[in-house]
Each structure stands twice: as C-alpha cells, then as structure tokens.
Design an enzyme around this catalytic site. Structure first.
Site, PDB file in Angstrom:
ATOM      1  N   LYS A 214      37.179  41.261  44.898  1.00 11.25           N
ATOM      2  CA  LYS A 214      38.533  41.054  45.408  1.00 11.25           C
ATOM      3  C   LYS A 214      39.472  42.190  45.010  1.00 11.25           C
ATOM      4  O   LYS A 214      40.302  42.633  45.810  1.00 11.25           O
ATOM      5  CB  LYS A 214      39.080  39.703  44.922  1.00 11.25           C
ATOM      6  CG  LYS A 214      38.353  38.507  45.500  1.00 11.25           C
ATOM      7  CD  LYS A 214      38.383  38.494  47.016  1.00 11.25           C
ATOM      8  CE  LYS A 214      37.686  37.295  47.595  1.00 11.25           C
ATOM      9  NZ  LYS A 214      37.664  37.309  49.080  1.00 11.25           N
TER      10      LYS A 214
ATOM     11  N   VAL B 124      45.090  30.609  44.334  1.00  6.82           N
ATOM     12  CA  VAL B 124      44.278  30.166  43.198  1.00  6.82           C
ATOM     13  C   VAL B 124      43.199  29.227  43.729  1.00  6.82           C
ATOM     14  O   VAL B 124      42.930  29.195  44.923  1.00  6.82           O
ATOM     15  CB  VAL B 124      45.167  29.513  42.118  1.00  6.82           C
ATOM     16  CG1 VAL B 124      46.098  30.550  41.496  1.00  6.82           C
ATOM     17  CG2 VAL B 124      45.991  28.351  42.707  1.00  6.82           C
TER      18      VAL B 124
END
Length: 309
Positions: free
Chosen positions: A141, A165
């Site tokens: 990421k 999240v």
C-alpha cells in the site's frame, strides 16, 4: 440533452469487490451512471515458493503497483477523468514503531517499509493471505500510493487517496476475504482469522474500525469536493480485541464468544488512535462511531457468507 441534464459518470474498478460493491450501489442511488471492471484473482503459487521473499515481491507488491499505474495511465489516455479516488488502506499509515501510549496518527504518517518480512511470516499466504496480509500488505500500500502520487504529479491528474481502517458491515458482494471474517472470528472461532486480527492489534496498537458505508460516503464526498487533495484517513472507532469481545458477548448472547482465543498479551485500551481529523475538518463525518452500529448488519451478513451458523 443539455449538459446539466446529463448524468455524472463514475468508473469503479474491481466492482465485484467488497468495498466497490457498496460504492457502486451508492453511486447508482445518487444518480450516477456507473461503469465498472471486474477483478480476477489468480491462484497463489505453491507454498515452497510463497515462503521466499522473491514470491512476496512477485505475489503482493508488483501486482499492486502495476495495477494502480495501469489504471492511472488509462485515466490519462481517456482524457475525460476529472478526479481519481484511490482506495488504499490505513495499513500504509499505522505500521510504525511507536514507544508508549497516546499516539494519534494522521495522514502525514507512513508505515515502515525499510525491512522485508522474514520468510516465516510469509508462510500463511496459501491460507487466506493470513501472514502476508499483516506483513506484506502494508508495504504494497505504501509503494502503490507513492507510485500513484508521483504519476499524478507528472501527468497533471487530480488524485485523492482514501485510507480506510479495518472495514466492517454488510455489502452486496457475495464474499468478503479479509476484514469481515477477521472481525467475526471471536464468534466463528476461526483461529486463522482471529490470528490476523490479533497480529494487527499487536503491530499497530489499536483495532481501528470503520463501516463500509462510511468509507463509500467518504469517497463520494471527496470526489465531489473540488478542493479535496492528498491522503485522507477514514476511521470511525479505535478499540481493542478485549473491548470487542465484551461487546459481542453482551450484544449477541446467542453466540458464544470464543474466550479460548483471548490468551496472551492483549490490549485493554488502544495505545494508538487513528484520526479522521482531516476529513472532519473538510465537512465529512462518519455515521457509525460505536460498535453497536457497526455490527448491526454484520451478523446477518456473516450468516449469508457462511462465516456464522
């Protein structure tokens, strides 16, 4: 037809995915014309291969970066794309070495990618990406975000990155590979899925949750806000496994929380808080800020997916 009468068009990649399926539904309800692509997941290579750092790079990092840049190139080629909303993950933010408690992490934080995961932590790849998800996923990421940002700057693309999240809640998607089974593991008793949840708490100092509806609402909000720019964390609640276990035991007594999983060092309170302050400052707020609301539709979804009886 006048320009004002034309539908706004959105293209959503990976339309058969968990978050994307909710986003498509939301966009259609808001009157958008939606185009989408489907994601094909290839079978991982054999486990001897997956124990090597080379396969970690090949199976996780390279496809993530390459796929992101391919989409960015297509946007430039089309010449009609006004804004790209990149769905990344808070995993690119919160895998940092922090001493003590009370840390608040925002968009300026980046996960540490300076060290490669030891082969022993990659061995879970062939079983639901368990170990790789925790170890290699954050690296992928970080690198895809930075690659996308560099490309956008070079080619004049308006890029906004959303970093949700751990994402929970029901979706139209007929499968959910990671966060949903992770967060239902205390009820399902799936030790491998619980192992991922525990590893995330150990690595980050929090179990940070957001409802999938809030993620998608945030993405639409940022797509429509002309001044939006850069990275945005999307978080509704910071909690812990122990707090989650207590909530589930009280809220869903028909299920037995698998207390045998709750051994070892577990946090009583989060050591770290992931902040959505930038999103809030620009006018967006999450609807779901309590475990009660976040899990309202999760039990039925878990049953539909075969995670819960």
């Amino acid at each position: 037809m006048s320009t004002d009468d034309r539908k706004k068009t959105a293209c959503v990649t990976g339309g058969n995915g968990y978050i994307a399926s909710v986003l498509i539904k939301m966009l259609l309800e808001k009157g958008y014309a939606v185009k989408t692509t489907m994601t094909w997941r290839r079978t991982p290579t054999s486990k001897p291969e997956t124990n090597s750092i080379a396969s970690w790079q090949k199976e996780v990092i390279e496809p993530a970066v390459r796929g992101t840049l391919n989409v960015m190139r297509s946007c430039v080629k089309a010449g009609t794309v006004k804004r790209v909303i990149l769905t990344s993950s808070a995993a690119s933010v919160i895998r940092t070495q922090l001493q003590g408690d009370g840390h608040v992490l925002g968009e300026e934080s980046w996960s540490d990618v300076s060290t490669s995961p030891p082969p022993s932590l990659v061995s879970g790849y062939t079983r639901g990406h368990a170990s790789v998800q925790v170890q290699a996923y954050p690296v992928s990421k970080v690198l895809l975000e930075k690659a996308a940002s560099g490309f956008a700057e070079e080619h004049g693309v308006s890029l906004v990155t959303v970093c949700p999240v751990i994402t929970v809640g029901a979706a139209p998607a007929p499968s959910a590979r990671t966060s949903v089974p992770n967060c239902l593991s205390l009820l399902s008793g799936d030790e491998a899925e619980f192992g991922v949840l525990r590893a995330m708490e150990m690595a980050t100092g929090t179990v940070a949750l957001v409802h999938v509806d809030d993620v998608c609402r945030g993405e639409v909000f940022l797509a429509e806000q002309e001044a939006a720019a850069g990275r945005y964390l999307c978080c509704g609640l910071n909690t812990t496994i122990l707090e989650l276990a207590r909530f589930l035991s009280e809220k869903y007594p028909q299920y037995t929380v698998k207390t045998n999983l709750l051994s070892g060092d577990l946090l009583e309170k989060p050591r770290v808080h992931v902040s959505s302050g930038k999103l809030v400052k620009e006018g967006f707020d999450c609807k779901y800020k309590m475990l009660d609301g976040m899990y309202d539709d999760m039990i039925d979804y878990g049953k539909a997916l075969g995670i819960l009886p």
